[in-house]
Design an enzyme around this catalytic site. Structure first.
Site, short mmCIF file in Angstrom:
data_model
loop_
_atom_site.label_atom_id
_atom_site.label_comp_id
_atom_site.label_asym_id
_atom_site.label_seq_id
_atom_site.Cartn_x
_atom_site.Cartn_y
_atom_site.Cartn_z
N LYS A 22 -3.10 -15.94 4.57
CA LYS A 22 -3.74 -14.76 5.16
C LYS A 22 -5.26 -14.92 5.20
O LYS A 22 -5.89 -14.64 6.23
CB LYS A 22 -3.34 -13.51 4.36
CG LYS A 22 -3.92 -12.21 4.90
CD LYS A 22 -3.01 -11.04 4.61
CE LYS A 22 -3.04 -10.58 3.17
NZ LYS A 22 -4.07 -9.57 2.89
N ARG A 82 -11.15 2.45 -0.06
CA ARG A 82 -11.69 1.30 -0.81
C ARG A 82 -13.20 1.17 -0.67
O ARG A 82 -13.77 1.55 0.35
CB ARG A 82 -10.98 0.02 -0.35
CG ARG A 82 -9.51 0.04 -0.72
CD ARG A 82 -8.77 -1.18 -0.23
NE ARG A 82 -9.18 -2.38 -0.94
CZ ARG A 82 -8.72 -3.59 -0.63
NH1 ARG A 82 -7.87 -3.75 0.36
NH2 ARG A 82 -9.11 -4.64 -1.32
N SER A 116 -16.19 -12.16 -5.76
CA SER A 116 -15.50 -11.66 -4.56
C SER A 116 -15.76 -12.59 -3.39
O SER A 116 -16.88 -12.71 -2.91
CB SER A 116 -15.98 -10.24 -4.22
OG SER A 116 -15.52 -9.91 -2.92
N GLN A 169 -14.66 -12.01 -0.51
CA GLN A 169 -14.93 -11.18 0.66
C GLN A 169 -16.42 -10.90 0.79
O GLN A 169 -17.00 -11.00 1.88
CB GLN A 169 -14.15 -9.86 0.56
CG GLN A 169 -12.65 -10.06 0.65
CD GLN A 169 -11.87 -8.77 0.48
OE1 GLN A 169 -12.44 -7.71 0.22
NE2 GLN A 169 -10.56 -8.86 0.63
N ASP A 171 -4.68 -11.93 -6.69
CA ASP A 171 -3.60 -11.23 -5.96
C ASP A 171 -2.22 -11.51 -6.56
O ASP A 171 -1.23 -10.91 -6.13
CB ASP A 171 -3.59 -11.67 -4.49
CG ASP A 171 -4.83 -11.17 -3.74
OD1 ASP A 171 -5.46 -10.20 -4.20
OD2 ASP A 171 -5.16 -11.76 -2.70
N LYS A 223 -7.88 -2.98 -5.22
CA LYS A 223 -7.18 -3.69 -4.15
C LYS A 223 -6.50 -2.65 -3.25
O LYS A 223 -6.92 -1.51 -3.20
CB LYS A 223 -6.18 -4.69 -4.75
CG LYS A 223 -6.84 -5.79 -5.56
CD LYS A 223 -7.70 -6.67 -4.70
CE LYS A 223 -8.44 -7.73 -5.52
NZ LYS A 223 -9.40 -8.47 -4.72
N ARG A 228 -3.69 -1.64 -8.72
CA ARG A 228 -2.52 -2.47 -9.06
C ARG A 228 -2.22 -2.50 -10.56
O ARG A 228 -1.07 -2.75 -10.94
CB ARG A 228 -2.69 -3.89 -8.51
CG ARG A 228 -2.57 -3.92 -7.00
CD ARG A 228 -2.71 -5.31 -6.41
NE ARG A 228 -2.37 -5.26 -4.99
CZ ARG A 228 -2.71 -6.20 -4.11
NH1 ARG A 228 -3.41 -7.25 -4.49
NH2 ARG A 228 -2.35 -6.08 -2.85
N ARG A 240 2.04 -5.93 -2.01
CA ARG A 240 2.34 -6.79 -3.16
C ARG A 240 3.06 -6.02 -4.28
O ARG A 240 3.84 -6.59 -5.03
CB ARG A 240 1.07 -7.46 -3.69
CG ARG A 240 0.47 -8.41 -2.66
CD ARG A 240 -0.51 -9.41 -3.23
NE ARG A 240 -1.40 -9.88 -2.19
CZ ARG A 240 -1.09 -10.79 -1.27
NH1 ARG A 240 0.09 -11.36 -1.27
NH2 ARG A 240 -1.96 -11.14 -0.34
#
Ligand code: S3P
Length: 441
Positions: free
Chosen positions: A24, A123, A167, A169, A319, A346, A350, A397
């Protein structure tokens, strides 16, 4: 119509060989860099999950020609930059999509409005807005840096930015914005996170220098660079492969091989961790494909032992903690996971959802602000009770992890919002059924 729930129940052993779906993270990047580049980019093995399809649509909205040629084969004709989109960019559920695209868009003198689904709108975007703001981008957004948000880019200054949390991202957003800043960009990461952006920028002809010292990893993108379209072969996603592999480890008599899985060292903390827990995992046919190492991984049913997961491993498996928690539920003795506070921001919180879901299935769990301890199976057969309906809050997930648990637990396990699995692993249900898993939609 999508099913309101999916239910997994224990059947025979899982057996078979499968190909992991395209990665991904790499799929998003291939489309974004292709759109930023001059000329043609041909992508093979693209993950056609909902998140990536949103990024493909966004790239078309920013002016690239994006076309699907065949299953997994896409062409992106970039125009060397982004033009102003005529409508709102909806990134759906994809944190990676929106954060990387905002970084890329900041480099151009355009305004763009971004939104997403309820999860994405909740988020934090401040983590990318802060460095983009330091570079000169401006925006209007909801309180707390939440989407929807309108970003105005252009005339960026160069930056040297030290990431406050590991991170990929944020690192990627700054590097992509750096393409549009006269002096480029420098990112310093105290702990190394996935490096697909750096690798792919090089594949598109850019110079990216990396220096490591005691302060961390310094990634320098010199200014004034142009990207040239190229061919990208997307390797199999270790974050998706984790589900069938763990399913085999916890289901007696199983043997499952996942072919063509990415072995990037910054992505495979789960393999090391499962190995430390005594998992029978064989890595074969190691090869280079498109600038990344890939291999075939075979998992056989194993009696696992709980461990203390080294916290410094977290960025390389962030993840994978939900599915690790499932493996840990079948292990003998406690598994302690620390330094995982990032899991709370996330697609869902989670830590909270795994703790609730596993408790509902009869597993002993202790939750801390940035930790999760799974007590491990106290039963002679290392089994888990199951028999719950899990609230996933639309997190793919969380859904897949509990379905894998249901394949090995005494009682069936159901999950709500199973349609969200298609964001990252659209073939999950049919693949698990091919292996012999009993999942009812
Ligand atoms: C990703 C980075 C990670 C990961 C996400 C994909 C990426 O997020 O959780 O699923 O492709 O860069 P963070 O960068 O927030 O850790």
């Amino acid at each position: 119509m999508t099913a309101a729930q999916m239910t997994a129940r224990r059947a025979g052993p899982l057996k078979g060989v499968l190909r992991a779906p395209g990665d991904k993270s790499i799929s998003h990047r291939a489309l974004i860099l292709g759109a930023l580049a001059h000329g043609l980019t041909e992508v093979e093995g693209l993950l056609e999950g909902e998140d990536v399809k949103r990024t493909a649509a966004a790239m078309a909205a920013f002016g690239a020609h994006v076309e699907k040629i065949a299953e997994g084969c896409w062409r992106v004709e970039g125009r060397g930059g982004f033009s102003e989109p005529a409508d709102v960019i909806d990134c759906g559920n994809a944190g990676t999509g929106v954060r990387l695209i905002m970084g890329a868009a900041a480099g151009f003198q355009i305004a763009a409005t971004f939104t997403g689904d309820a999860s994405l709108r909740g988020r934090p975007m401040n983590r990318v807005l802060k460095p983009l703001g330091e570079m000169g981008a401006r925006w209007i957004c909801r309180a707390g840096g939440r989407l929807p948000l309108t970003l105005q880019g252009g005339n960026l200054n160069s930056i040297s930015y030290r990431l406050p949390e590991p991170s990929a991202q944020v690192k990627s957003a700054v590097l992509l914005a750096g393409l549009g800043a006269e002096g480029g960009a420098e990112v310093i990461e105290p702990e190394a996170a996935r490096d697909h952006t750096e690798r792919m920028l090089r594949a598109f002809g850019a110079q990216v220098n990396v220096a490591e010292d005691s302060g961390g990893r310094r990634i320098i993108l010199p200014g004034g660079q142009k990207l040239i379209g190229t061919k990208v072969r997307v390797p199999g996603d270790p974050s998706s492969a984790a589900f069938p592999l763990v399913a085999a480890l916890i289901t007696p008599g199983s043997q499952v091989t996942v072919e063509g899985m990415l072995l990037n060292p910054l992505r495979i903390g789960l393999l090391d961790t499962l190995g430390d827990m005594g998992a029978d995992l064989a890595v074969t046919n190691v090869r280079e494909e498109g600038g990344e190492t890939v291999a075939d991984i075979t998992a056989r049913y194993s009696q696992l032992t709980g461990i203390e997961v080294p916290p410094e491993r977290a960025p390389s498996m962030i993840d994978e903690y939900p599915i690790l928690a499932v493996a840990a539920a079948f292990a003998q003795g406690p598994t302690v996971m620390r330094g995982i506070g990032e899991m709370r921001v996330k697609e869902s919180d989670r830590i909270a959802l795994m703790s609730q879901g596993l408790s509902a299935c009869g597993v002993g769990v202790e939750e801390g602000p940035d930790s999760l301890t799974i007590v491990g199976s106290v039963r002679a057969n290392h089994g888990v009770l199951g028999g719950a309906r899990i609230t996933t809050q639309g997190d793919h997930r969380i859904a897949m992890s509990h379905l894998i648990l249901g394949l090995a637990s005494d009682e069936p396990v159901a999950v709500d919002e199973p349609g969200m699995i298609a964001t990252s692993f659209p073939g999950f249900l049919s693949l698990m059924r091919t292996l012999g898993g009993e999942i009812e939609a």
